[in-house]
Design a protein around this motif. Sequence first.
Motif, PDB file in Angstrom:
ATOM      1  N   ASP A  55       0.666  -1.074   0.016  1.00  0.00           N
ATOM      2  CA  ASP A  55       0.025   0.025   0.087  1.00  0.00           C
ATOM      3  C   ASP A  55       0.762   1.255  -0.030  1.00  0.00           C
ATOM      4  N   PRO A  56       1.395   1.548  -1.242  1.00  0.00           N
ATOM      5  CA  PRO A  56       2.764   2.330  -1.240  1.00  0.00           C
ATOM      6  C   PRO A  56       2.506   3.867  -0.325  1.00  0.00           C
ATOM      7  N   GLY A  57       3.132   3.738   0.841  1.00  0.00           N
ATOM      8  CA  GLY A  57       3.738   4.879   1.504  1.00  0.00           C
ATOM      9  C   GLY A  57       5.022   5.212   1.646  1.00  0.00           C
ATOM     10  N   THR A  58       5.267   5.903   2.679  1.00  0.00           N
ATOM     11  CA  THR A  58       6.630   6.476   2.871  1.00  0.00           C
ATOM     12  C   THR A  58       7.501   4.965   3.203  1.00  0.00           C
ATOM     13  N   ASP A  59       7.230   4.407   4.030  1.00  0.00           N
ATOM     14  CA  ASP A  59       7.689   3.250   4.584  1.00  0.00           C
ATOM     15  C   ASP A  59       7.962   2.041   3.307  1.00  0.00           C
ATOM     16  N   ASP A  60       6.729   1.961   2.787  1.00  0.00           N
ATOM     17  CA  ASP A  60       6.622   0.997   1.737  1.00  0.00           C
ATOM     18  C   ASP A  60       7.668   1.286   0.609  1.00  0.00           C
ATOM     19  N   LEU A  61       7.748   2.702   0.453  1.00  0.00           N
ATOM     20  CA  LEU A  61       8.797   3.316  -0.594  1.00  0.00           C
ATOM     21  C   LEU A  61      10.154   2.808  -0.554  1.00  0.00           C
ATOM     22  N   LEU A  62      10.490   2.997   0.818  1.00  0.00           N
ATOM     23  CA  LEU A  62      11.991   2.253   0.997  1.00  0.00           C
ATOM     24  C   LEU A  62      11.908   0.779   0.934  1.00  0.00           C
ATOM     25  N   ALA A  63      11.077   0.072   1.236  1.00  0.00           N
ATOM     26  CA  ALA A  63      11.055  -1.528   1.297  1.00  0.00           C
ATOM     27  C   ALA A  63      11.243  -1.890  -0.091  1.00  0.00           C
ATOM     28  N   ILE A  64      10.270  -1.019  -1.000  1.00  0.00           N
ATOM     29  CA  ILE A  64      10.307  -1.362  -2.480  1.00  0.00           C
ATOM     30  C   ILE A  64      11.529  -1.077  -2.955  1.00  0.00           C
ATOM     31  N   MET A  65      12.157   0.100  -2.917  1.00  0.00           N
ATOM     32  CA  MET A  65      13.654   0.236  -3.178  1.00  0.00           C
ATOM     33  C   MET A  65      14.605  -0.776  -2.947  1.00  0.00           C
ATOM     34  N   MET A  66      14.515  -1.206  -1.778  1.00  0.00           N
ATOM     35  CA  MET A  66      15.568  -2.284  -1.192  1.00  0.00           C
ATOM     36  C   MET A  66      15.141  -3.546  -2.117  1.00  0.00           C
ATOM     37  N   MET A  67      14.127  -4.061  -2.275  1.00  0.00           N
ATOM     38  CA  MET A  67      13.787  -5.145  -2.982  1.00  0.00           C
ATOM     39  C   MET A  67      14.461  -5.026  -4.407  1.00  0.00           C
ATOM     40  N   LEU A  68      13.895  -3.916  -4.822  1.00  0.00           N
ATOM     41  CA  LEU A  68      14.140  -3.691  -6.486  1.00  0.00           C
ATOM     42  C   LEU A  68      15.755  -3.534  -6.805  1.00  0.00           C
ATOM     43  N   SER A  69      16.630  -3.307  -5.627  1.00  0.00           N
ATOM     44  CA  SER A  69      18.008  -3.222  -5.771  1.00  0.00           C
ATOM     45  C   SER A  69      18.654  -4.298  -5.850  1.00  0.00           C
ATOM     46  N   ALA A 169       4.479  -9.001   2.475  1.00  0.00           N
ATOM     47  CA  ALA A 169       3.344  -8.365   2.614  1.00  0.00           C
ATOM     48  C   ALA A 169       3.390  -7.131   3.516  1.00  0.00           C
ATOM     49  N   LEU A 170       3.179  -5.949   2.695  1.00  0.00           N
ATOM     50  CA  LEU A 170       3.494  -4.666   3.446  1.00  0.00           C
ATOM     51  C   LEU A 170       2.363  -3.938   3.915  1.00  0.00           C
ATOM     52  N   GLY A 171       0.931  -4.293   3.532  1.00  0.00           N
ATOM     53  CA  GLY A 171      -0.254  -3.821   3.277  1.00  0.00           C
ATOM     54  C   GLY A 171      -1.217  -4.438   4.099  1.00  0.00           C
ATOM     55  N   GLY A 172      -2.510  -4.192   3.894  1.00  0.00           N
ATOM     56  CA  GLY A 172      -3.415  -4.873   4.464  1.00  0.00           C
ATOM     57  C   GLY A 172      -3.386  -6.156   3.537  1.00  0.00           C
ATOM     58  N   LEU A 173      -3.899  -7.327   4.233  1.00  0.00           N
ATOM     59  CA  LEU A 173      -3.753  -8.750   3.639  1.00  0.00           C
ATOM     60  C   LEU A 173      -4.881  -9.291   2.689  1.00  0.00           C
ATOM     61  N   SER A 174      -5.661  -8.135   2.303  1.00  0.00           N
ATOM     62  CA  SER A 174      -6.935  -8.731   1.311  1.00  0.00           C
ATOM     63  C   SER A 174      -6.638  -9.360   0.054  1.00  0.00           C
ATOM     64  N   ASN A 263      10.278  11.325   2.836  1.00  0.00           N
ATOM     65  CA  ASN A 263      10.235  10.985   4.085  1.00  0.00           C
ATOM     66  C   ASN A 263      10.643  11.880   4.960  1.00  0.00           C
ATOM     67  N   ALA A 264      10.893  13.119   4.385  1.00  0.00           N
ATOM     68  CA  ALA A 264      11.402  14.407   5.539  1.00  0.00           C
ATOM     69  C   ALA A 264      10.163  14.417   6.466  1.00  0.00           C
ATOM     70  N   GLU A 265       9.084  14.675   6.059  1.00  0.00           N
ATOM     71  CA  GLU A 265       7.878  14.734   6.977  1.00  0.00           C
ATOM     72  C   GLU A 265       7.503  13.532   7.973  1.00  0.00           C
ATOM     73  N   ARG A 266       7.934  12.551   7.511  1.00  0.00           N
ATOM     74  CA  ARG A 266       7.577  11.168   8.233  1.00  0.00           C
ATOM     75  C   ARG A 266       8.689  11.411   9.608  1.00  0.00           C
ATOM     76  N   LEU A 267       9.928  11.738   9.150  1.00  0.00           N
ATOM     77  CA  LEU A 267      10.923  11.824  10.450  1.00  0.00           C
ATOM     78  C   LEU A 267      10.502  13.007  11.298  1.00  0.00           C
ATOM     79  N   LYS A 268       9.922  14.195  10.681  1.00  0.00           N
ATOM     80  CA  LYS A 268       9.538  15.026  11.531  1.00  0.00           C
ATOM     81  C   LYS A 268       8.466  14.847  12.362  1.00  0.00           C
ATOM     82  N   ALA A 282       9.337  -0.420   9.915  1.00  0.00           N
ATOM     83  CA  ALA A 282       8.752  -1.703  10.040  1.00  0.00           C
ATOM     84  C   ALA A 282       8.895  -2.555   8.603  1.00  0.00           C
ATOM     85  N   ASP A 283       8.422  -1.828   7.556  1.00  0.00           N
ATOM     86  CA  ASP A 283       8.094  -2.446   6.029  1.00  0.00           C
ATOM     87  C   ASP A 283       9.584  -2.557   5.559  1.00  0.00           C
ATOM     88  N   PRO A 284      10.454  -1.874   5.671  1.00  0.00           N
ATOM     89  CA  PRO A 284      11.990  -2.055   5.252  1.00  0.00           C
ATOM     90  C   PRO A 284      12.649  -2.998   5.956  1.00  0.00           C
TER      91      PRO A 284
END
Length: 355
Positions: A55-69, A169-174, A263-268, A282-284
């Motif tokens: 469910d691509p949010g800020t933490d999902d973005l980092l997890a996806i970047m990690m996997m695709l790397s 599974a990074l989002g809801g499990l539907s 992710n700047a606002e997430r950290l703030k 947690a997702d990453p």
Amino acid sequence: MLLDRRHFLNGAALMAGGLLSSGRVLGQTAWTVLGHPLSSLLWLQDVRRVVIDTDPGTDDLLAIMMMLSSTRITTEAITVAPGNIGYEQEVRNALYLSQTLTNGKIPVHRGVDHPLLNRPYPAAGFIHGRYGLGDMVVPEVALRPAPEHASVAISRIVSAHPGEVVLLALGGLSNIALALLLDPSIARKARGVVIVGGRYEGIGTAVSFNAMVDPEAADIVLRSGLQIAMTGGLGPTEMLTQADFDHIRTFGTQKSEIFLKSNAERLKFETEQRHKPGATYADPFAAAMVLDPSVASEFEAVNVKVELNGAETRGEYVFGGTHIYTGDALPPNVAICSRGSAEKFRTQVFKALRS
């Protein structure tokens, strides 16, 4: 089409009964002693294929970047699940990430755009921002969603590579729950599923956003017979501080720039509103468990259920050791990561963002 709750729960019970009576061992490690620490899970070793359900949010973005790397693991598909923000924005974000990071080579599949019973849940825009990727305006890209529904794609990919595919599974499990209802055999064909869970502190209950999104779906997955690994909420172990953000700023790569902007606002928010020393990811960390299983230094085999009815507790995970009435030991169905390496986690994050 919406189906009533009884239909889903009866279907899940029948499915789980058939799978659990098949004699299949639910893990490749010592599941016999409840709460016994496990140093590793064999099925997490040397993973080569993954489906990212997100469910691509800020933490999902980092997890996806990690996997695709990863040059070792093939991401077969990105499937979009209900969760952090509005579904259409989630699809837009997933398409943007596939287009930007892989030139559209990784297919993006639309899935269930609401929880299975279509019951409301609190979205998480307060931490993910208006567009899901912080305040970064996500542009429309040329890539379009693949025609196949996410649940069908999950079933097809798992069946085509039995014993090889891990569902991240990074989002809801539907989507995963619907795939199991459509084709229960994938529970024994999949290598396993890594779930972003709640804060595990031993026997009791804990809130998990992803379970709260769709508790019925979480219940189906937990009862399915899938081999399940779950993040346990390790606090500083899965955290990036201001110093880490400053270090990432020195990379000067496209990925690091996208990460910092989104992710700047997430950290703030985490440091100023939640008074934490950094932002939790947690997702990453779940992605890191797939990329380098040694990032998870200890698991506990635990019986996990999800509360479906409580007015104040619906969607909470229930971590149990014994039956609430009889006192009988409950068989574990989940391996929860109860200890991990912050150093190895950061190593995986920095490696991905440098590439």
